[in-house]
Design a protein around this motif. Structure first.
Motif, PDB file in Angstrom:
ATOM      1  N   ILE A 202       0.928  -0.652  -0.283  1.00 40.35           N
ATOM      2  CA  ILE A 202      -0.375   0.101   0.002  1.00 40.35           C
ATOM      3  C   ILE A 202       0.393   1.416   0.009  1.00 40.35           C
ATOM      4  O   ILE A 202       1.641   1.216   0.846  1.00 40.35           O
ATOM      5  N   TRP A 203       0.705   2.194  -0.939  1.00 42.82           N
ATOM      6  CA  TRP A 203       1.287   3.634  -1.226  1.00 42.82           C
ATOM      7  C   TRP A 203       0.750   4.343  -0.059  1.00 42.82           C
ATOM      8  O   TRP A 203      -0.908   3.908   0.234  1.00 42.82           O
ATOM      9  N   PRO A 204       1.442   5.106   0.765  1.00 44.19           N
ATOM     10  CA  PRO A 204       1.037   5.719   2.128  1.00 44.19           C
ATOM     11  C   PRO A 204      -0.225   6.994   0.902  1.00 44.19           C
ATOM     12  O   PRO A 204      -0.106   7.560  -0.278  1.00 44.19           O
ATOM     13  N   LEU A 205      -1.349   6.943   1.839  1.00 42.53           N
ATOM     14  CA  LEU A 205      -2.449   7.347   1.373  1.00 42.53           C
ATOM     15  C   LEU A 205      -2.360   8.557   1.788  1.00 42.53           C
ATOM     16  O   LEU A 205      -3.095   9.665   0.091  1.00 42.53           O
ATOM     17  N   ALA A 206      -1.170   9.924   2.116  1.00 45.52           N
ATOM     18  CA  ALA A 206      -1.315  10.502   1.739  1.00 45.52           C
ATOM     19  C   ALA A 206      -0.496  11.322   0.419  1.00 45.52           C
ATOM     20  O   ALA A 206      -0.483  12.058  -0.559  1.00 45.52           O
ATOM     21  N   GLY A 207      -0.328   9.588  -0.838  1.00 44.02           N
ATOM     22  CA  GLY A 207      -0.077  10.063  -2.173  1.00 44.02           C
ATOM     23  C   GLY A 207      -1.172   9.948  -2.715  1.00 44.02           C
ATOM     24  O   GLY A 207      -1.384  10.455  -3.825  1.00 44.02           O
ATOM     25  N   PHE A 208      -2.390   9.214  -2.681  1.00 43.36           N
ATOM     26  CA  PHE A 208      -3.433   9.623  -3.546  1.00 43.36           C
ATOM     27  C   PHE A 208      -4.038  10.969  -2.585  1.00 43.36           C
ATOM     28  O   PHE A 208      -4.729  11.458  -4.172  1.00 43.36           O
ATOM     29  N   ILE A 209      -4.500  11.294  -1.740  1.00 40.24           N
ATOM     30  CA  ILE A 209      -4.647  12.373  -1.693  1.00 40.24           C
ATOM     31  C   ILE A 209      -4.171  13.739  -2.438  1.00 40.24           C
ATOM     32  O   ILE A 209      -4.634  14.583  -2.758  1.00 40.24           O
ATOM     33  N   ALA A 210      -3.005  14.048  -2.649  1.00 40.61           N
ATOM     34  CA  ALA A 210      -1.927  14.573  -3.660  1.00 40.61           C
ATOM     35  C   ALA A 210      -2.454  14.932  -4.526  1.00 40.61           C
ATOM     36  O   ALA A 210      -2.710  15.770  -5.189  1.00 40.61           O
ATOM     37  N   LEU A 211      -2.893  13.737  -5.497  1.00 39.01           N
ATOM     38  CA  LEU A 211      -3.160  13.266  -6.336  1.00 39.01           C
ATOM     39  C   LEU A 211      -4.348  14.201  -6.346  1.00 39.01           C
ATOM     40  O   LEU A 211      -4.793  14.588  -7.103  1.00 39.01           O
ATOM     41  N   ALA A 212      -5.250  13.762  -6.122  1.00 38.06           N
ATOM     42  CA  ALA A 212      -6.596  13.679  -5.560  1.00 38.06           C
ATOM     43  C   ALA A 212      -6.512  15.343  -5.881  1.00 38.06           C
ATOM     44  O   ALA A 212      -8.198  16.080  -6.646  1.00 38.06           O
ATOM     45  N   ARG A 213      -6.227  15.659  -5.301  1.00 39.08           N
ATOM     46  CA  ARG A 213      -6.136  17.157  -5.472  1.00 39.08           C
ATOM     47  C   ARG A 213      -5.266  18.318  -6.353  1.00 39.08           C
ATOM     48  O   ARG A 213      -6.135  19.116  -6.771  1.00 39.08           O
ATOM     49  N   GLU A 214      -4.753  17.489  -6.361  1.00 38.43           N
ATOM     50  CA  GLU A 214      -3.693  17.836  -7.942  1.00 38.43           C
ATOM     51  C   GLU A 214      -5.264  17.900  -9.701  1.00 38.43           C
ATOM     52  O   GLU A 214      -5.199  18.358 -10.005  1.00 38.43           O
ATOM     53  N   GLN A 215      -5.927  16.547  -9.373  1.00 34.13           N
ATOM     54  CA  GLN A 215      -6.829  16.598 -10.393  1.00 34.13           C
ATOM     55  C   GLN A 215      -8.212  17.288 -10.127  1.00 34.13           C
ATOM     56  O   GLN A 215      -8.071  18.049 -11.396  1.00 34.13           O
ATOM     57  N   LEU A 216      -8.622  17.529  -8.805  1.00 38.56           N
ATOM     58  CA  LEU A 216      -9.746  19.490  -8.931  1.00 38.56           C
ATOM     59  C   LEU A 216      -8.309  20.382  -9.242  1.00 38.56           C
ATOM     60  O   LEU A 216      -9.396  20.823 -10.074  1.00 38.56           O
TER      61      LEU A 216
END
Length: 337
Positions: A202-216
């Motif tokens: 599992i890649w750290p959740l912080a990475g997925f959150i950073a990607l999500a914010r970038e997409q927004l």
């Protein structure tokens, strides 16, 4: 005795038994491309899928997806339970005969057990094809990827079609309608699947959150795929990424792997760990960034329509936390371009 034509490539078999030990949902997702290849090569053959010892998800959660691909599915068929089977006088499956029996696993005792099924031709890679009626050329390397390994068994029976498209998965209309309601037309959606059955992948959740914010920020809508094991992440992600979507937890009544595949059909791209969710997204046709760590992507990477692999081993080790966010972001941007 007249040689069986199915065993010598003279004609397509009329009946084929595919043997596997068991198929969890994860196994079934991984093997879906093999089922599509199988049907593309043998469109008129009656294909029986047989899980010899355990259950098979093709008779359970993934059953609707096998429509048009498999004609019959057997689970817990009692073949491959142990060496005692070899002493039985009666043949398995009541003596039922198949033109071809295709053994997809490599444990020798199970191979010997399934070889007792009445057949015209037996194909198995176990023990270096020692018990197989058809074999690859001497010295041919064994393919590393599971799907390529299975395709190699088919190559011994029938040539690969040059221009025949694999049949599509039969996603039921109800799931597609639910996916359309959850992710309506007119918006660019990017899928993010932060879970995995093995916590070491599992890649750290912080990475997925950073990607999500970038997409927004770029005008796209992040869509999180959270299974039951990730339910506890839901509120934290909602708080961190207002505007993200969670269609599996929005009370629409549709859940499970087939709904995830239907949702994936509506994504512009997706990012997932080395996990079952990654194979669901690939099965739905989403261009995929697949994050690898402890395992070898050349053996286990999803068969996505377009695939980018980011491997922690390229950054010094098997800990997925070594994968930098900017490497994943660049790979995702290339798929979205």
């Amino acid at each position: 005795m007249t040689p069986d034509p199915s065993c010598h490539g003279e004609s397509p078999p009329q009946s084929l038994l595919v043997y596997t030990y068991e198929d969890t949902v994860g196994d079934g997702l991984v093997k879906l491309p093999f089922l599509q290849d199988l049907r593309a090569r043998l469109p008129a053959t009656r294909i029986t899928w047989c899980a010899g010892v355990g259950p098979t998800s093709y008779a359970g959660a993934l059953a609707p997806l096998t429509t048009g691909l498999l004609d019959e599915v057997m689970g817990e068929a009692g073949i491959g339970t142990g060496a005692a089977e070899l002493l039985r006088l009666s043949r398995p499956l009541g003596g039922r005969r198949f033109d071809v029996v295709l053994d997809t696993q490599h444990t020798l005792v199970r191979t010997l057990c399934v070889r007792r099924v009445a057949h015209g031709c037996f194909v198995s890679g176990a023990a270096g094809f020692r018990f197989s009626d058809r074999r690859p050329p001497a010295g041919a390397p064994r393919p590393r990827h599971l799907i390529d390994d299975l395709a190699g068994l088919l190559d011994l029976l029938t040539p690969r079609p040059a221009a025949v498209a694999a049949p599509p998965l039969a996603v039921p209309d109800a799931y597609r309608a639910a996916a359309c309601a959850a992710l309506p037309d007119g918006t660019v959606y990017v899928g993010l699947a932060p879970g995995a059955g093995d916590s070491e992948k599992i890649w750290p959740l912080a990475g997925f959150i950073a990607l999500a914010r970038e997409q927004l920020e770029q005008g796209r809508v992040p869509v999180f795929f959270l299974g039951p094991d990730e339910r506890g992440l839901l509120e934290d992600i909602r708080a961190a990424v207002p505007g993200a979507r969670f269609p599996e937890w929005e009370g629409r009544g549709a859940t499970g792997p087939i709904f995830a595949i239907a949702l994936a059909e509506r994504l512009a791209a997706a990012v997932a760990n080395d996990s079952g969710a990654g194979h669901m997204l690939a099965a739905g046709g989403a261009p995929l960034v697949s994050l690898f760590s402890k395992h070898d992507p050349e053996k286990y990477a999803p068969r996505a329509r377009r695939l980018a692999v980011v491997d922690s081993k390229s950054f010094g080790g098997t800990d997925p936390a070594r994968i930098p966010v900017d490497a994943v972001s660049r790979a995702l941007a290339e798929l979205l371009a």
